[in-house]
Design a protein around this motif. Structure first.
Motif, PDB file in Angstrom:
ATOM      1  N   VAL A   1      60.536  88.000  70.968  1.00 37.95           N
ATOM      2  CA  VAL A   1      61.068  86.633  70.955  1.00 37.95           C
ATOM      3  C   VAL A   1      62.046  86.478  72.115  1.00 37.95           C
ATOM      4  O   VAL A   1      63.099  87.111  72.138  1.00 37.95           O
ATOM      5  N   LYS A   2      61.672  85.651  73.073  1.00 34.66           N
ATOM      6  CA  LYS A   2      62.458  85.520  74.297  1.00 34.66           C
ATOM      7  C   LYS A   2      63.617  84.540  74.170  1.00 34.66           C
ATOM      8  O   LYS A   2      64.605  84.642  74.889  1.00 34.66           O
ATOM      9  N   GLY A   3      63.494  83.576  73.300  1.00 26.44           N
ATOM     10  CA  GLY A   3      64.536  82.577  73.101  1.00 26.44           C
ATOM     11  C   GLY A   3      64.318  81.876  71.779  1.00 26.44           C
ATOM     12  O   GLY A   3      63.265  82.035  71.143  1.00 26.44           O
ATOM     13  N   VAL A   4      65.316  81.081  71.367  1.00 26.02           N
ATOM     14  CA  VAL A   4      65.262  80.466  70.039  1.00 26.02           C
ATOM     15  C   VAL A   4      65.670  79.001  70.113  1.00 26.02           C
ATOM     16  O   VAL A   4      66.644  78.639  70.785  1.00 26.02           O
ATOM     17  N   LEU A   5      64.912  78.180  69.403  1.00 25.31           N
ATOM     18  CA  LEU A   5      65.248  76.771  69.238  1.00 25.31           C
ATOM     19  C   LEU A   5      65.784  76.556  67.827  1.00 25.31           C
ATOM     20  O   LEU A   5      65.153  76.967  66.849  1.00 25.31           O
ATOM     21  N   LEU A   6      66.942  75.916  67.716  1.00 32.98           N
ATOM     22  CA  LEU A   6      67.470  75.504  66.419  1.00 32.98           C
ATOM     23  C   LEU A   6      67.101  74.041  66.209  1.00 32.98           C
ATOM     24  O   LEU A   6      67.532  73.184  66.977  1.00 32.98           O
ATOM     25  N   ARG A   7      66.299  73.769  65.210  1.00 35.40           N
ATOM     26  CA  ARG A   7      65.937  72.382  64.882  1.00 35.40           C
ATOM     27  C   ARG A   7      66.804  71.962  63.712  1.00 35.40           C
ATOM     28  O   ARG A   7      66.631  72.443  62.585  1.00 35.40           O
TER      29      ARG A   7
ATOM     30  N   ALA B   1      77.449  74.471  62.496  1.00 37.62           N
ATOM     31  CA  ALA B   1      76.566  75.625  62.438  1.00 37.62           C
ATOM     32  C   ALA B   1      75.814  75.856  63.740  1.00 37.62           C
ATOM     33  O   ALA B   1      75.515  76.999  64.100  1.00 37.62           O
ATOM     34  N   SER B   2      75.510  74.784  64.476  1.00 37.56           N
ATOM     35  CA  SER B   2      74.652  74.896  65.656  1.00 37.56           C
ATOM     36  C   SER B   2      75.404  74.825  66.977  1.00 37.56           C
ATOM     37  O   SER B   2      74.801  75.023  68.038  1.00 37.56           O
ATOM     38  N   VAL B   3      76.696  74.576  66.937  1.00 42.68           N
ATOM     39  CA  VAL B   3      77.442  74.322  68.169  1.00 42.68           C
ATOM     40  C   VAL B   3      77.521  75.522  69.117  1.00 42.68           C
ATOM     41  O   VAL B   3      77.705  75.332  70.324  1.00 42.68           O
ATOM     42  N   PRO B   4      77.346  76.789  68.670  1.00 39.52           N
ATOM     43  CA  PRO B   4      77.354  77.882  69.649  1.00 39.52           C
ATOM     44  C   PRO B   4      76.117  77.941  70.543  1.00 39.52           C
ATOM     45  O   PRO B   4      76.052  78.781  71.445  1.00 39.52           O
ATOM     46  N   SER B   5      75.134  77.091  70.301  1.00 35.26           N
ATOM     47  CA  SER B   5      73.942  77.063  71.160  1.00 35.26           C
ATOM     48  C   SER B   5      74.354  76.829  72.610  1.00 35.26           C
ATOM     49  O   SER B   5      75.286  76.076  72.885  1.00 35.26           O
TER      50      SER B   5
ATOM     51  N   THR C   1      66.630  88.211  62.227  1.00 36.07           N
ATOM     52  CA  THR C   1      65.292  88.741  62.473  1.00 36.07           C
ATOM     53  C   THR C   1      64.823  88.405  63.886  1.00 36.07           C
ATOM     54  O   THR C   1      64.293  89.261  64.603  1.00 36.07           O
ATOM     55  N   LEU C   2      65.041  87.154  64.297  1.00 37.39           N
ATOM     56  CA  LEU C   2      64.650  86.739  65.646  1.00 37.39           C
ATOM     57  C   LEU C   2      65.490  87.444  66.706  1.00 37.39           C
ATOM     58  O   LEU C   2      64.977  87.780  67.784  1.00 37.39           O
ATOM     59  N   ARG C   3      66.742  87.669  66.413  1.00 35.94           N
ATOM     60  CA  ARG C   3      67.619  88.347  67.374  1.00 35.94           C
ATOM     61  C   ARG C   3      67.154  89.784  67.633  1.00 35.94           C
ATOM     62  O   ARG C   3      67.215  90.281  68.757  1.00 35.94           O
ATOM     63  N   ARG C   4      66.661  90.439  66.597  1.00 33.60           N
ATOM     64  CA  ARG C   4      66.230  91.829  66.737  1.00 33.60           C
ATOM     65  C   ARG C   4      64.806  91.969  67.294  1.00 33.60           C
ATOM     66  O   ARG C   4      64.421  93.057  67.723  1.00 33.60           O
ATOM     67  N   ASP C   5      64.037  90.890  67.271  1.00 38.38           N
ATOM     68  CA  ASP C   5      62.648  90.935  67.718  1.00 38.38           C
ATOM     69  C   ASP C   5      62.591  90.827  69.248  1.00 38.38           C
ATOM     70  O   ASP C   5      62.878  89.782  69.829  1.00 38.38           O
ATOM     71  N   GLU C   6      62.195  91.909  69.908  1.00 37.15           N
ATOM     72  CA  GLU C   6      62.171  91.934  71.368  1.00 37.15           C
ATOM     73  C   GLU C   6      61.104  91.009  71.947  1.00 37.15           C
ATOM     74  O   GLU C   6      61.199  90.617  73.122  1.00 37.15           O
TER      75      GLU C   6
ATOM     76  N   GLU D   1      72.815  87.164  73.133  1.00 32.89           N
ATOM     77  CA  GLU D   1      71.729  88.056  73.524  1.00 32.89           C
ATOM     78  C   GLU D   1      70.514  87.327  74.078  1.00 32.89           C
ATOM     79  O   GLU D   1      69.773  87.883  74.886  1.00 32.89           O
ATOM     80  N   LYS D   2      70.277  86.075  73.622  1.00 33.73           N
ATOM     81  CA  LYS D   2      69.077  85.351  74.035  1.00 33.73           C
ATOM     82  C   LYS D   2      69.409  83.879  74.280  1.00 33.73           C
ATOM     83  O   LYS D   2      70.387  83.361  73.719  1.00 33.73           O
TER      84      LYS D   2
END
Length: 302
Positions: free
Chosen positions: A82-88, A130-134, A75-80, A112-113
């Protein structure tokens, strides 16, 4: 001429009941507004339209199912907006396949972001996988992370059954089918077959971490013996990029996104609470000891 009603009002005759009704109506109104906000996709103050937004993905607890997290990442990936994402991340690991599904979703997102991971108390094994591709991983100096490896666990009760005079029978169509049943000891062939599966899963883990971190596979193999390390040790090993808190991770993400000042946070995945959970809070059950079981044995990243 109309006579005025001199009878006392309901609120005067039943003040306690009136108070309870008012509180109930307020709660219902609050829950209705909350449901509307969630239906519109507004979270964490995301009411200011047109402002820069940052997505937040919470990866918490044992990873036994990836559906909600993967859906939220997509959902966040498709939302224009949303400029970037934090994985907590605050997870000790969990089942293998769900960890890999989150890995793939994060990998697509990072293509993409800007994506920054922030490690809380623990981001180990499947939580690390799960988070290592960040693009950037930020850990507290005392965060527990890495623990790259695979574990299988099961129990046998053959001796206990024997003492009780119980002799179980197990019928299978193949010599490997009952591997791990608690009423039979593993045969040498079954043990070898299970170890073969574990080695293949371990190989997948190491390969994906090396690819995501852009490191030589040999460097990952050196620490892929199941050991957990602190955030500070992980930095020295090249498994994380920065030491710092969640705020440090946010500041890094804002810089990567070119955002100055305050950004709107869009957090998820959303846990839909029941009416009683909203009013009284929820009762949580610790399932940290569970794994992804197949029959009586399990494989897990933890």
């Amino acid at each position: 001429m109309r006579m005025e009603d001199s009878r006392p009002r309901f609120s005067q005759r039943h003040p306690l009941m009136f108070g309870v009704l008012m509180i109930t109506m307020a709660v219902i109104l609050f829950l209705g507004v909350t449901a509307f906000v969630r239906a519109m996709g507004w979270t964490s103050g995301n009411f200011a339209l047109g402002k820069d937004s940052l997505g937040v993905v919470h990866i918490e607890g044992m990873i036994m199912d990836s559906t909600d997290v993967v859906d939220w990442i997509n959902t966040l990936r498709r939302d224009e907006d949303v400029k970037g994402v934090l994985l907590r991340v605050n997870s000790p690991g969990g089942a293998i396949a769900p960890s890999q599904e989150i890995y793939e979703a994060v990998k697509m997102l990072a293509a993409e972001k800007p994506v920054v991971a922030s490690y809380a108390t623990v981001a180990a094994s499947g939580g690390y996988y799960a988070s290592v591709p960040s693009q950037i991983i930020v850990a507290n100096p005392g965060s527990i992370t890495a623990s790259i490896g695979v574990m299988a666990e099961f129990i046998t009760v053959t001796e206990a059954l024997s003492k009780l005079g119980i002799k179980p029978e197990v019928l299978t169509t193949g010599k490997y089918k009952a591997a791990g049943t608690p009423i039979r000891e593993l045969t040498d062939e079954q043990r070898e077959q299970l170890l073969g599966m574990m080695l293949d899963m371990h190989d997948q883990f190491v390969t994906d971490v090396a690819e995501a971190r852009g490191m030589e596979r040999a460097r990952i193999e050196e620490v892929a013996d199941g050991r957990a390390v602190t955030g500070r040790q992980a930095l020295a090993l090249g498994l994380v990029d920065l030491l710092g808190s969640k705020q440090v991770a946010f500041d890094k993400l804002k810089t990567m996104c070119g955002i100055e000042g305050t950004a709107i946070l869009v957090e998820g995945p959303i846990h839909e609470k029941t009416f009683m959970e909203e009013v009284l809070g929820s009762i949580q059950i610790d399932i940290s000891g569970l794994t992804n079981s197949v029959g009586s044995w399990s494989f897990s990243y933890k």
